[in-house]
Design a protein around this motif. Structure first.
Motif, mmCIF file in Angstrom:
data_model
loop_
_atom_site.group_PDB
_atom_site.id
_atom_site.type_symbol
_atom_site.label_atom_id
_atom_site.label_comp_id
_atom_site.label_asym_id
_atom_site.label_seq_id
_atom_site.Cartn_x
_atom_site.Cartn_y
_atom_site.Cartn_z
ATOM 1 N N UNK A 309 140.207 4.680 -66.993
ATOM 2 C CA UNK A 309 140.998 4.165 -65.883
ATOM 3 C C UNK A 309 141.247 5.201 -64.786
ATOM 4 N N UNK A 310 141.398 6.462 -65.186
ATOM 5 C CA UNK A 310 141.764 7.477 -64.206
ATOM 6 C C UNK A 310 140.595 8.145 -63.528
ATOM 7 N N UNK A 311 139.467 8.270 -64.242
ATOM 8 C CA UNK A 311 138.274 8.897 -63.667
ATOM 9 C C UNK A 311 138.583 10.223 -62.976
ATOM 10 N N UNK A 312 139.212 11.126 -63.753
ATOM 11 C CA UNK A 312 139.462 12.456 -63.229
ATOM 12 C C UNK A 312 140.786 12.644 -62.541
ATOM 13 N N UNK A 313 141.651 11.633 -62.574
ATOM 14 C CA UNK A 313 142.953 11.768 -61.918
ATOM 15 C C UNK A 313 144.093 12.007 -62.902
ATOM 16 N N UNK A 314 143.825 11.875 -64.215
ATOM 17 C CA UNK A 314 144.829 12.149 -65.249
ATOM 18 C C UNK A 314 144.256 13.234 -66.155
ATOM 19 N N UNK A 315 144.920 14.385 -66.210
ATOM 20 C CA UNK A 315 144.429 15.527 -66.982
ATOM 21 C C UNK A 315 145.434 15.932 -68.057
ATOM 22 N N UNK A 316 144.902 16.497 -69.139
ATOM 23 C CA UNK A 316 145.724 16.971 -70.250
ATOM 24 C C UNK A 316 145.358 18.424 -70.553
ATOM 25 N N UNK A 317 146.367 19.292 -70.583
ATOM 26 C CA UNK A 317 146.195 20.680 -71.000
ATOM 27 C C UNK A 317 147.048 20.856 -72.256
ATOM 28 N N UNK A 318 146.410 20.984 -73.405
ATOM 29 C CA UNK A 318 147.115 21.057 -74.686
ATOM 30 C C UNK A 318 146.983 22.460 -75.272
ATOM 31 N N UNK A 319 148.050 22.958 -75.891
ATOM 32 C CA UNK A 319 147.979 24.245 -76.568
ATOM 33 C C UNK A 319 148.120 24.060 -78.070
ATOM 34 N N UNK A 320 147.592 25.033 -78.808
ATOM 35 C CA UNK A 320 147.628 24.973 -80.263
ATOM 36 C C UNK A 320 147.445 26.377 -80.823
ATOM 37 N N UNK A 321 147.938 26.589 -82.033
ATOM 38 C CA UNK A 321 147.719 27.861 -82.705
ATOM 39 C C UNK A 321 146.395 27.872 -83.467
ATOM 40 N N UNK A 322 145.686 26.747 -83.434
ATOM 41 C CA UNK A 322 144.388 26.661 -84.100
ATOM 42 C C UNK A 322 143.370 26.018 -83.170
ATOM 43 N N UNK A 323 142.103 26.327 -83.403
ATOM 44 C CA UNK A 323 141.024 25.678 -82.665
ATOM 45 C C UNK A 323 141.019 24.187 -82.999
#
Length: 342
Positions: A309-323
């Motif tokens: 639906x967003x086609x590049x307009x909704x982004x997620x940057x997630x962090x984690x202590x593991x790959x």
């Protein structure tokens, strides 16, 4: 011949006397300018930032040219505790938003970050400056940062989608309760939200925002204010509230993406020439997922719907202590089976 005794602080560009926060909180704006000032940009980190910004700007260019943009809009930042992943995520999210972070000088995030790119030894500096200039000139971004475990709702503790949607509505000044936020948003769309706020204040001698966290206790007061604002009977207003409680409390990845896109579409004409985006910066996603296959599947579904639906307009940057592959393996699944997360 006398030589002046130099101290270490005299030959280092950074102010060593400034206090460094031991833990960077992605949602804390109090130290945002300092977080950007104190950012240490190594060659390897610059290369990784360039990869992300290249993807972002390529998607941006596609849409400017009338295309649909890309559908890969998620990045997984991982590292051991204290490695600086939250710092990177926070700075990256605010670089995209490019908000004013130093009110005295009216300097924006990119203005401050560009100081780091004046280092002649940094091989990616020119490319990073070019990407950031493109974002500043052609993108409009709203960044929504939060630590996901602190957002848990015990009534529905498993839902990644609901946490993201609640955080989105809170960022707009609406309730963190989904059905109530949707009602407030509808009132705003119909241009009667201010009437409701005024009516509530006049009838109760209190502000709606003060009572809203305990809205169940003040339900009668809310209904009467709604009735006045909408020109309806109290019975009709109560039926409307009941319908919202029943029909608008459910959340799915599909309607989550649709609500975000509805918001972005309403902004399109207001933020030109910028292309509107939403950036979710979600700290400690790996810990939140734990061993839950349901949560990793839901994250996959959110990203897929945001892509479709967003086609590049909704982004997620997630962090984690593991790959990511380690997190997925812990749930008993395989990364290769998760499509957009691969």
């Amino acid at each position: 011949m006398m030589t002046e005794n130099l101290k270490i602080r005299d030959v280092i560009a950074r102010d060593l006397g400034k206090k460094i926060e031991p833990v960077v909180k992605v949602y804390d704006r109090a130290h945002l300018a300092e977080d950007i000032h104190q950012f240490v940009l190594t060659d390897s980190l610059a290369r990784e930032l360039r990869k992300f910004l290249d993807s972002f700007t390529e998607s941006l260019r596609l849409r400017i040219r009338g295309g649909k943009g890309g559908d890969g809009m998620a990045v997984w930042l991982w590292g051991f505790f204290g490695s600086g992943k939250s710092h990177v995520a926070k700075v990256l999210g605010h670089l995209l938003e490019n908000d004013v972070v130093e009110t005295e000088s009216n300097r924006r995030a990119i203005d401050i970050f560009n100081i780091h790119l004046d280092d002649p030894t940094l091989s990616s500096a020119t490319d990073l400056k070019a990407s950031l200039a493109e974002i500043r000139n052609h993108a409009w971004c709203k960044t929504i940062p939060f630590e996901i475990k602190s957002k848990l709702n015990q009534s529905n503790p498993e839902s990644v989608t609901e946490i993201c949607l609640r955080s989105f509505y809170e960022s707009l000044g609406f309730s963190s309760t989904v059905w109530l936020a949707r009602l407030e948003k509808k009132l705003q769309t119909e241009e009667v939200y201010d009437n409701f706020l005024s009516s509530y204040r006049e009838k109760n001698r209190r502000e709606w925002f003060a009572d809203r966290p305990e809205h169940a206790f003040y339900l009668d007061e809310m209904v009467l204010a709604l009735a006045t604002a909408l020109g309806r009977s109290p019975e009709s207003a109560r039926d409307m509230v009941t319908a919202y409680q029943r029909d608008h409390a459910r959340v799915s990845p599909e309607n989550f993406a649709q609500e975000i896109m509805d918001y972005l579409n309403t902004l399109s004409s207001q933020v030109k020439p910028g292309e509107p985006h939403i950036i979710f910066v979600i700290d400690e996603m790996g810990q939140f997922i734990g061993e839950s296959g349901d949560r990793i599947h839901e994250l996959q579904a959110i990203i897929e719907q945001a892509g479709v639906q967003g086609r590049g307009r909704i982004w997620f940057i997630c962090t984690s202590q593991e790959a990511l592959d380690q997190v997925v393996d812990r749930t008993g699944l395989k990364l290769s089976a998760l499509g957009k997360l691969d």
